[in-house]
Design a protein around this motif. Structure first.
Motif, PDB file in Angstrom:
ATOM      1  N   UNK A 125     -46.432  -4.569  29.219  1.00 30.26           N
ATOM      2  CA  UNK A 125     -45.346  -3.957  28.255  1.00 30.26           C
ATOM      3  C   UNK A 125     -45.322  -2.616  28.285  1.00 30.26           C
ATOM      4  N   UNK A 127     -49.918 -14.678  27.618  1.00 28.30           N
ATOM      5  CA  UNK A 127     -49.642 -14.053  26.428  1.00 28.30           C
ATOM      6  C   UNK A 127     -50.849 -13.393  25.857  1.00 28.30           C
ATOM      7  N   UNK A 169     -35.139 -10.901  24.434  1.00 26.49           N
ATOM      8  CA  UNK A 169     -35.028 -12.223  24.564  1.00 26.49           C
ATOM      9  C   UNK A 169     -36.390 -12.843  25.440  1.00 26.49           C
ATOM     10  N   UNK A 170     -36.817 -12.053  26.336  1.00 22.10           N
ATOM     11  CA  UNK A 170     -37.946 -12.694  26.875  1.00 22.10           C
ATOM     12  C   UNK A 170     -39.547 -12.631  26.352  1.00 22.10           C
ATOM     13  N   UNK A 171     -39.599 -11.481  25.406  1.00 21.84           N
ATOM     14  CA  UNK A 171     -40.870 -11.366  24.764  1.00 21.84           C
ATOM     15  C   UNK A 171     -40.719 -11.723  23.426  1.00 21.84           C
ATOM     16  N   UNK A 172     -39.729 -11.877  22.845  1.00 19.11           N
ATOM     17  CA  UNK A 172     -39.431 -12.168  21.383  1.00 19.11           C
ATOM     18  C   UNK A 172     -39.756 -11.059  20.460  1.00 19.11           C
ATOM     19  N   UNK A 218     -38.809  -7.130  19.118  1.00 14.34           N
ATOM     20  CA  UNK A 218     -37.726  -6.478  18.411  1.00 14.34           C
ATOM     21  C   UNK A 218     -37.661  -5.024  18.902  1.00 14.34           C
ATOM     22  N   UNK A 219     -37.586  -4.783  20.212  1.00 12.24           N
ATOM     23  CA  UNK A 219     -37.418  -3.685  20.479  1.00 12.24           C
ATOM     24  C   UNK A 219     -36.135  -3.084  20.553  1.00 12.24           C
ATOM     25  N   UNK A 225     -43.010 -11.444  31.566  1.00  9.63           N
ATOM     26  CA  UNK A 225     -42.798 -12.720  30.998  1.00  9.63           C
ATOM     27  C   UNK A 225     -43.874 -13.521  31.774  1.00  9.63           C
ATOM     28  N   UNK A 280     -35.271  -8.012  27.191  1.00  2.00           N
ATOM     29  CA  UNK A 280     -36.732  -7.738  26.815  1.00  2.00           C
ATOM     30  C   UNK A 280     -36.919  -8.502  25.704  1.00  2.00           C
ATOM     31  N   UNK A 314     -50.550  -8.480  30.310  1.00  2.00           N
ATOM     32  CA  UNK A 314     -49.376  -8.459  29.373  1.00  2.00           C
ATOM     33  C   UNK A 314     -49.257  -7.124  28.699  1.00  2.00           C
TER      34      UNK A 314
END
Lengths: 256, 469
Positions: free
Chosen positions: A52, A40, A145-148, A150-151, A36, A143, A48
């Motif tokens: 990840x 980006x 929520x923070x990174x947007x 779809x894991x 986070x 995850x 980043x």
């Protein structure tokens, strides 16, 4: 209280050999914070992407760890289950002959204790599985929520099929154990007054303590939170919670 | 390509970019790329919309690898570029980056050969430690060998832990594992288009590595079926005597130190074999293995199991409590009268009660968790279907808006960008509301989604705003 803290509590109360086998929730959370805070990807950030992938690598590592431990314990339980059954059969066969009464009693007590502990450990293994699953679900939700990303959804689907979460065999063993225990123990005495229960504790401190702690923690974790969603579990309302709590607080009195 | 050394660091990340970014690929001005990219990513937005959508789906649902984690990001990257602006330069630049990284991977992987890879791939435990240690070690190293291990390790080792006993499917139509392999295949097969030297390396790869057979990925729906498929069909907890071994992605013949999942039936067979051989002390692993005649069982499995078995017999019930205490207990117990015997029994009964209760609650909790995920999956499916049908509606109405809409809806769904986070939050929130109100999902979701798809004031504003652009 936050899940991380609850997990820590659980781990502390857990059996010694298990403590480092739980999900490294904190580490995953830290990696997530790293992700986070890293700039980006659009700005061409290396950190980043790196953070990840570290996150996913750690996730997979953790799952491996959980699987290995679980399957190892499962194997142990299968062996012990069989051994217990054989012991009981031998004992029943012996009781036919005129063996020493005291020996028989001692053996009986030992077997009872062992089988109850065995049952307890298996239940704790299922608890282990569940706690770790909960942790994974939570961290994945964070995850997303923070990174947007779809894991969460697909990953969790996979987790659901992992050995450590498919606890059907252990459940079956537990049920069989309960049947055996029912046959081993004499008919229950009259219900004692609740207050007397506190005075009676067992020598198997580790397992008993852990079980009680697990029950209470489960209830705590499922209390409503600010991030309650349709993915959250409903609150757990255990009857006799205060009794269970009192079991936890009173120091175990070893049987003389 | 002076950027390579720096790129080696982010190889895992770029894998993700490679795969998913491709889906949103635009036409590029690079002469070298188009053929490669078109081969690899046949479903470019200009040509077809639906495949693009599907391509995105695989990307994001590729859970095990980093793909999914950054697919959203990449998806966004391309959507914003493709949908909103004519910033072809941007997209082509990123494609060039992608391309260079991709070629970086390929040459890395091939230069090291993949037989080593698969040996490691068969041992997922080792893989992970290798992968991560490689990762940290090779951060600043431009050595291609180790990087390649990491690169191909990702799809492979991530197959192992998460695909064991895969009886479910992420998507209705596609299997995650297939996608992983397809992805790896694609990346390898693309080399042919790049340079002749790489072709040579690729040939090397294909020769040494039969497990990772490459099939030309024409459609996203046709996948090369790899060996893992077969082994993964084994159920998680089988009552059969057949051992459930977590699948290995290759038949390279490496001595698999895969963890075996024992069952009571298997153990019975084991005990029988041991007894035939004269007891646990006299039986040898080799003998037992031969007697058991179970496929997939290795001598390592038998050895470790035999060890456990011996320990269990000669030190009966060494529970976590102190065993020496117990022996003292027994001696004392035998001299105690009946009363304390009853007390002990009662104490044990209490312990049993608590344990049973915990077990009960755990079972309930587990079932709830399963149902929640099931419902979540269902909702997701419905959502996607609705969006797709909404897309079709829009397609019918305005043809010139087709492309951007396609690309936009995907990122809207995935909400990869932080500025789109509001959309995702909105969607999540919507789904939360659905859940909390506890209406039946079948009724609630279509309503919500239809509202979104068609013209309504109730749709989340950001999403509408985006579509309106």
């Amino acid at each position: 209280m936050k899940f991380g803290k609850r997990l820590k509590q659980q781990i502390q109360e857990s059996l010694p050999g298990w403590r480092d086998k739980f999900l490294s929730y904190k580490d995953l959370k830290q990696l997530l914070n790293l992700i986070s805070s890293a700039p980006p990807v659009l700005s061409g950030s290396v950190e980043y992407v790196r953070a990840e992938s570290e996150f996913v690598v750690l996730l997979n590592k953790e799952i491996d760890k959980l699987n290995s431990f679980f399957m190892e314990k499962e194997e142990d339980f299968i062996i012990r289950h069989k051994e217990l059954q054989q012991r009981i059969q031998r004992m029943i066969a012996k009781s036919g002959s005129e063996a020493s009464e005291i020996d028989y009693k001692a053996e009986m007590r030992k077997i009872r204790k062992d089988i109850v502990d065995f049952h307890g450990e298996m239940v704790l293994l299922i608890n282990y599985s569940n706690v770790n699953y909960t942790g994974l679900a939570k961290i994945l939700k964070k995850y997303d929520k923070r990174t947007g990303g779809l894991l969460r959804l697909p990953f969790i689907q996979k987790v659901l099929q992992q050995p450590f979460f498919t606890t059907d065999l252990i459940s079956k063993l537990i049920k069989e154990c309960e049947i055996t225990i029912d046959s081993l123990f004499p008919a229950p005495a009259e219900k004692k007054a609740r207050g007397e229960i506190e005075a009676i504790t067992v020598a198997g401190e580790g397992i008993f303590r852990n079980t009680v702690a697990a029950l209470l923690t489960m209830q705590e974790i499922r209390r409503g939170s600010s991030t309650y969603s349709h993915f959250s579990l409903p609150p757990l309302n255990l009857p006799d919670t205060d009794v269970v709590k009192s079991l936890q607080l009173s120091s175990p009195i070893p049987i003389p | 390509m002076e950027a390579r050394p720096a790129l080696s660091i982010q190889r895992s990340g770029t894998q993700q970019l490679n795969n998913c970014g491709a889906s949103g690929a635009l036409s590029t001005s690079f002469p070298v790329l188009p053929s490669a990219l078109e081969e690899k990513y046949p479903n470019l937005p200009d040509s077809q919309q639906v495949p693009v959508e599907r391509q995105f789906r695989p990307c994001t649902s590729t859970v095990v690898s980093p793909i999914s984690s950054s697919s959203g990001v990449v998806g966004h990257m391309f959507s914003s570029s493709s949908g909103l602006s004519t910033d072809l330069h941007f997209s082509s630049v990123s494609q060039q980056e992608k391309h260079s990284r991709q070629s970086l991977f390929i040459s890395q992987s091939t230069s090291c050969g993949t037989s080593m890879l698969f040996q490691q791939a068969s041992h997922s435990g080792v893989l992970h430690s290798t992968a991560s240690s490689q990762y940290t070690k090779e951060n600043n190293d431009t050595s291609w060998c180790t990087d390649s291990l990491d690169f191909l390790d990702y799809p492979i080792n991530q197959n192992n832990p998460l695909d064991s006993c895969n009886t479910g499917e992420i998507l209705p139509s596609e299997d995650l594992n297939k996608r992983n392999w397809e992805w790896a295949d694609q990346l390898i097969s693309d080399d042919d288009a790049l340079t002749s030297s790489w072709n040579e390396l690729i040939a090397e790869t294909n020769v040494t590595d039969p497990g990772l057979k490459v099939e030309v990925p024409q459609q996203s729906t046709t996948f090369s079926i790899q060996q893992p498929q077969a082994s993964q069909q084994l159920p998680a907890s089988s009552g059969e005597t057949c051992p459930v071994v977590p699948p290995t992605p290759s038949g390279s013949g490496a001595p698999t130190k895969q963890r075996m999942r024992w069952t009571p039936e298997l153990h019975e067979a084991f005990v029988e074999a041991v007894n035939k051989l004269g007891g646990s002390e006299r039986a040898t692993p080799k003998g037992v293995l031969k007697l058991m005649k179970v496929e997939g069982l290795t001598i390592y499995h038998v050895k470790s199991h035999l060890q456990k078995y011996r320990t269990a017999r000669y030190k009966p019930e060494p529970s976590e409590g102190s065993s020496e205490k117990k022996h003292a207990l027994i001696d004392d117990l035998s001299s105690l009268d009946l009363k304390s015997g009853i007390e002990i029994t009662e104490a044990l009964r209490l312990q049993m009660e608590v344990q049973k209760r915990l077990h009960e609650q755990l079972e309930i909790q587990r079932n709830l968790q399963l149902r929640i995920e099931e419902q979540g999956r269902y909702l997701q499916m419905m959502f996607e279907k609705q969006c797709k049908s909404g897309l079709d509606l829009l397609k019918g109405s305005s043809s010139n808006l087709e492309n951007p809409l396609t690309d936009l809806t995907e990122p809207v769904l995935k909400s990869p960008d932080k500025s789109n986070l509001g959309v995702s939050e909105g969607n999540d929130h919507k789904m939360d509301e659905v859940g909390e109100k506890q209406k039946s999902p079948e009724n609630e979701v279509p309503e919500n989604l239809e509202a979104t798809a068609t013209d309504t004031p109730n749709s989340p504003p950001p999403k509408r705003a985006k579509l309106d652009e």
